[in-house]
Structures are given as C-alpha cells and as structure tokens.
Design a protein around this motif. Sequence first.
Motif, PDB file in Angstrom:
ATOM      1  N   LEU A 198       9.992  22.028  16.945  1.00 20.47           N
ATOM      2  CA  LEU A 198       8.915  23.837  17.291  1.00 20.47           C
ATOM      3  C   LEU A 198       9.188  24.900  16.307  1.00 20.47           C
ATOM      4  O   LEU A 198       8.122  25.463  16.167  1.00 20.47           O
ATOM      5  N   ARG A 199      10.197  24.699  15.293  1.00 17.10           N
ATOM      6  CA  ARG A 199      10.167  25.663  14.608  1.00 17.10           C
ATOM      7  C   ARG A 199       9.124  25.454  13.004  1.00 17.10           C
ATOM      8  O   ARG A 199       8.552  26.231  12.331  1.00 17.10           O
ATOM      9  N   ASP A 200       8.940  23.856  13.213  1.00 24.57           N
ATOM     10  CA  ASP A 200       7.505  23.333  11.586  1.00 24.57           C
ATOM     11  C   ASP A 200       6.729  23.710  13.009  1.00 24.57           C
ATOM     12  O   ASP A 200       6.169  23.914  12.022  1.00 24.57           O
ATOM     13  N   ARG A 201       6.383  23.992  13.449  1.00 26.03           N
ATOM     14  CA  ARG A 201       5.125  24.459  14.164  1.00 26.03           C
ATOM     15  C   ARG A 201       4.676  25.996  14.291  1.00 26.03           C
ATOM     16  O   ARG A 201       4.183  26.544  15.274  1.00 26.03           O
ATOM     17  N   GLY A 202       6.060  26.929  14.333  1.00 24.18           N
ATOM     18  CA  GLY A 202       5.965  28.055  14.924  1.00 24.18           C
ATOM     19  C   GLY A 202       6.887  28.441  15.629  1.00 24.18           C
ATOM     20  O   GLY A 202       5.493  29.799  16.191  1.00 24.18           O
ATOM     21  N   ALA A 203       6.974  28.155  16.227  1.00 28.22           N
ATOM     22  CA  ALA A 203       7.551  28.161  17.717  1.00 28.22           C
ATOM     23  C   ALA A 203       9.129  28.095  18.053  1.00 28.22           C
ATOM     24  O   ALA A 203      10.117  27.123  17.398  1.00 28.22           O
ATOM     25  N   GLU A 204       9.551  28.177  19.340  1.00 28.92           N
ATOM     26  CA  GLU A 204      10.828  28.932  19.736  1.00 28.92           C
ATOM     27  C   GLU A 204      10.598  28.491  21.238  1.00 28.92           C
ATOM     28  O   GLU A 204      10.198  28.869  22.329  1.00 28.92           O
ATOM     29  N   CYS A 205      11.537  27.953  21.582  1.00 30.51           N
ATOM     30  CA  CYS A 205      11.956  27.672  23.363  1.00 30.51           C
ATOM     31  C   CYS A 205      12.815  28.454  23.728  1.00 30.51           C
ATOM     32  O   CYS A 205      14.828  28.472  23.621  1.00 30.51           O
ATOM     33  N   ARG A 206      12.537  29.786  24.454  1.00 27.73           N
ATOM     34  CA  ARG A 206      13.499  30.511  25.256  1.00 27.73           C
ATOM     35  C   ARG A 206      13.356  30.368  26.520  1.00 27.73           C
ATOM     36  O   ARG A 206      12.788  30.500  26.796  1.00 27.73           O
ATOM     37  N   GLY A 207      15.397  30.510  26.086  1.00 27.79           N
ATOM     38  CA  GLY A 207      15.948  30.169  27.413  1.00 27.79           C
ATOM     39  C   GLY A 207      15.875  29.189  27.676  1.00 27.79           C
ATOM     40  O   GLY A 207      16.373  28.444  28.870  1.00 27.79           O
ATOM     41  N   CYS A 208      15.770  27.951  27.312  1.00 27.74           N
ATOM     42  CA  CYS A 208      15.630  26.483  27.924  1.00 27.74           C
ATOM     43  C   CYS A 208      17.088  26.449  26.875  1.00 27.74           C
ATOM     44  O   CYS A 208      17.812  26.389  25.805  1.00 27.74           O
ATOM     45  N   SER A 209      17.924  25.330  28.088  1.00 31.76           N
ATOM     46  CA  SER A 209      19.067  24.894  27.531  1.00 31.76           C
ATOM     47  C   SER A 209      18.857  23.475  28.386  1.00 31.76           C
ATOM     48  O   SER A 209      20.736  22.758  28.014  1.00 31.76           O
ATOM     49  N   GLU A 210      17.777  22.420  28.768  1.00 30.34           N
ATOM     50  CA  GLU A 210      18.148  21.183  29.022  1.00 30.34           C
ATOM     51  C   GLU A 210      16.883  21.082  27.917  1.00 30.34           C
ATOM     52  O   GLU A 210      15.695  21.375  28.035  1.00 30.34           O
ATOM     53  N   LYS A 211      17.492  19.227  28.388  1.00 30.97           N
ATOM     54  CA  LYS A 211      16.001  18.718  26.887  1.00 30.97           C
ATOM     55  C   LYS A 211      15.044  18.667  27.209  1.00 30.97           C
ATOM     56  O   LYS A 211      14.045  18.953  26.728  1.00 30.97           O
ATOM     57  N   ALA A 212      14.987  18.022  28.453  1.00 29.53           N
ATOM     58  CA  ALA A 212      13.776  18.409  28.998  1.00 29.53           C
ATOM     59  C   ALA A 212      12.573  19.513  29.638  1.00 29.53           C
ATOM     60  O   ALA A 212      11.354  19.262  29.044  1.00 29.53           O
ATOM     61  N   GLU A 213      13.421  21.112  29.352  1.00 29.57           N
ATOM     62  CA  GLU A 213      12.656  22.303  28.705  1.00 29.57           C
ATOM     63  C   GLU A 213      12.117  22.210  27.785  1.00 29.57           C
ATOM     64  O   GLU A 213      10.713  22.386  27.081  1.00 29.57           O
ATOM     65  N   PHE A 214      12.667  21.603  26.595  1.00 27.28           N
ATOM     66  CA  PHE A 214      12.600  21.774  24.962  1.00 27.28           C
ATOM     67  C   PHE A 214      11.528  19.957  24.969  1.00 27.28           C
ATOM     68  O   PHE A 214      10.175  20.787  24.002  1.00 27.28           O
ATOM     69  N   ILE A 215      11.483  19.498  25.139  1.00 30.19           N
ATOM     70  CA  ILE A 215      10.437  18.494  25.378  1.00 30.19           C
ATOM     71  C   ILE A 215       9.153  19.386  26.200  1.00 30.19           C
ATOM     72  O   ILE A 215       8.005  18.695  25.489  1.00 30.19           O
ATOM     73  N   GLU A 216       9.217  20.303  27.106  1.00 26.35           N
ATOM     74  CA  GLU A 216       7.307  20.532  27.581  1.00 26.35           C
ATOM     75  C   GLU A 216       7.253  21.442  26.667  1.00 26.35           C
ATOM     76  O   GLU A 216       5.793  21.975  27.199  1.00 26.35           O
ATOM     77  N   LYS A 217       8.514  22.041  26.130  1.00 26.26           N
ATOM     78  CA  LYS A 217       7.408  23.675  25.380  1.00 26.26           C
ATOM     79  C   LYS A 217       7.003  22.662  24.037  1.00 26.26           C
ATOM     80  O   LYS A 217       6.052  23.127  23.710  1.00 26.26           O
ATOM     81  N   VAL A 218       7.512  21.560  23.889  1.00 30.16           N
ATOM     82  CA  VAL A 218       6.844  20.362  22.047  1.00 30.16           C
ATOM     83  C   VAL A 218       5.754  19.989  23.229  1.00 30.16           C
ATOM     84  O   VAL A 218       4.955  19.764  21.840  1.00 30.16           O
ATOM     85  N   LYS A 219       5.345  19.349  23.984  1.00 28.71           N
ATOM     86  CA  LYS A 219       4.261  18.864  24.884  1.00 28.71           C
ATOM     87  C   LYS A 219       2.828  19.837  24.386  1.00 28.71           C
ATOM     88  O   LYS A 219       2.024  19.997  24.262  1.00 28.71           O
ATOM     89  N   GLU A 220       3.755  21.330  25.258  1.00 25.99           N
ATOM     90  CA  GLU A 220       2.809  22.298  24.806  1.00 25.99           C
ATOM     91  C   GLU A 220       2.117  22.984  23.626  1.00 25.99           C
ATOM     92  O   GLU A 220       1.195  23.872  23.685  1.00 25.99           O
ATOM     93  N   VAL A 221       3.044  22.675  22.572  1.00 22.55           N
ATOM     94  CA  VAL A 221       2.996  23.566  21.490  1.00 22.55           C
ATOM     95  C   VAL A 221       2.396  22.517  20.783  1.00 22.55           C
ATOM     96  O   VAL A 221       1.100  22.796  20.098  1.00 22.55           O
ATOM     97  N   ALA A 222       1.954  20.987  20.605  1.00 20.27           N
ATOM     98  CA  ALA A 222       2.059  20.203  19.765  1.00 20.27           C
ATOM     99  C   ALA A 222       0.805  19.098  20.794  1.00 20.27           C
ATOM    100  O   ALA A 222       0.734  17.514  20.723  1.00 20.27           O
ATOM    101  N   HIS A 223       0.142  19.847  21.570  1.00 15.29           N
ATOM    102  CA  HIS A 223      -0.389  19.204  22.449  1.00 15.29           C
ATOM    103  C   HIS A 223      -1.264  18.570  21.900  1.00 15.29           C
ATOM    104  O   HIS A 223      -1.517  17.158  22.578  1.00 15.29           O
ATOM    105  N   GLU A 224      -2.149  18.712  20.845  1.00 17.01           N
ATOM    106  CA  GLU A 224      -3.651  18.528  19.932  1.00 17.01           C
ATOM    107  C   GLU A 224      -2.798  17.324  19.508  1.00 17.01           C
ATOM    108  O   GLU A 224      -3.656  16.237  19.127  1.00 17.01           O
ATOM    109  N   GLU A 225      -1.396  17.048  18.578  1.00 20.12           N
ATOM    110  CA  GLU A 225      -0.546  15.676  18.305  1.00 20.12           C
ATOM    111  C   GLU A 225       0.052  14.794  19.023  1.00 20.12           C
ATOM    112  O   GLU A 225      -0.329  13.664  18.810  1.00 20.12           O
ATOM    113  N   LEU A 226      -0.088  14.789  21.145  1.00 23.92           N
ATOM    114  CA  LEU A 226       0.336  13.895  21.355  1.00 23.92           C
ATOM    115  C   LEU A 226      -0.882  12.722  22.090  1.00 23.92           C
ATOM    116  O   LEU A 226      -1.944  13.110  22.235  1.00 23.92           O
TER     117      LEU A 226
END
Length: 155
Positions: A127-155
């Motif tokens: 997330l940091r490499d892509r200029g984003a962060e996950c505020r309020g995220c505490s579970e791994k699943a939340e971080f995965i969702e945020k990465v998918k949201e930020v880097a959807h073009e790469e997936l």
Amino acid sequence: MLYILIVLAIVFISSLNLVDAGNCEVCVKVVETVVNRVEKKTETSIEAELQNFCDSATGKEQKLCYYIDTVKRDISKPVIAGVPAIKICERIAKKDSQVCELSYPVERTLKGLDLNTFKVGELKQLLRDRGAECRGCSEKAEFIEKVKEVAHEEL
C-alpha cells in the motif's frame, strides 16, 4: 614470500570501500537531475539548484538531501570539472556511506500472486509503495481488500 605479498594485496583490495553503481542509484539520479537543470555551471548555480531540488524533494530523495546538506561544495566542484555523477557519489560515500545505501523500492507486480500468503507488514508495504494506506484496518482481510482496491489494475 611472494605468496604473502599476494595475500596482503588481496586483503588490501577487498578492504577498500568500492561502491557499486547500483548502490548509489538515488544519489546518481539526484546529481544528474540537478546537473541537467542548471544552464550555467558555476558553484553557486549548482548549489542553488541543489537546494531548490531538495526543498521540493520527497521520499528517498529527501533523505539523500539530508545526508548531502553539508557537502554541497563536494558536489558542485566536480560537476564543473565534468566528473560523472557516479564518481561524485562514490566520493561523497567515502565521507558518509549512507549516501549510497539509499535505493528505490523494487516494483512488484501482483499479477498471479495470492495476497492471502502475504504477511500484514508486506500488505502495508504494498500500500505504501502505491501511495495509499488502510486507516482503521486491523484484520488481514481488510488489508487485502484495500490492496485489491488500490491495485486492481495489477491483479
């Protein structure tokens, strides 16, 4: 006797702090950028442009600016003499080795990777490499969702 001299020569050469060009990538980029921006190459114009660059620098460049703040003259004089950027960085690294320890992060493509196998720290770094962060995220699943949201073009 010859064997001892050869061993001493090898020990001496290996003890030298030789800098690899790949290790100074941030320094080389900054020096080349500053040199390309300056029209008239004088000490004051180079140092002024270096200061202008550093005033707006972020990330690794900003950290490099912190390291080279006191050795600007060691950059401007060799630039005037036509010394290549890598040689300038090698000289500066002799005074402060941190100059050549800075490097840009390696771009990782996410195509075909299973994000569930990543650790939370790795997901945060993605997330940091892509200029984003996950505020309020505490579970791994939340971080995965945020990465998918930020880097959807790469997936």
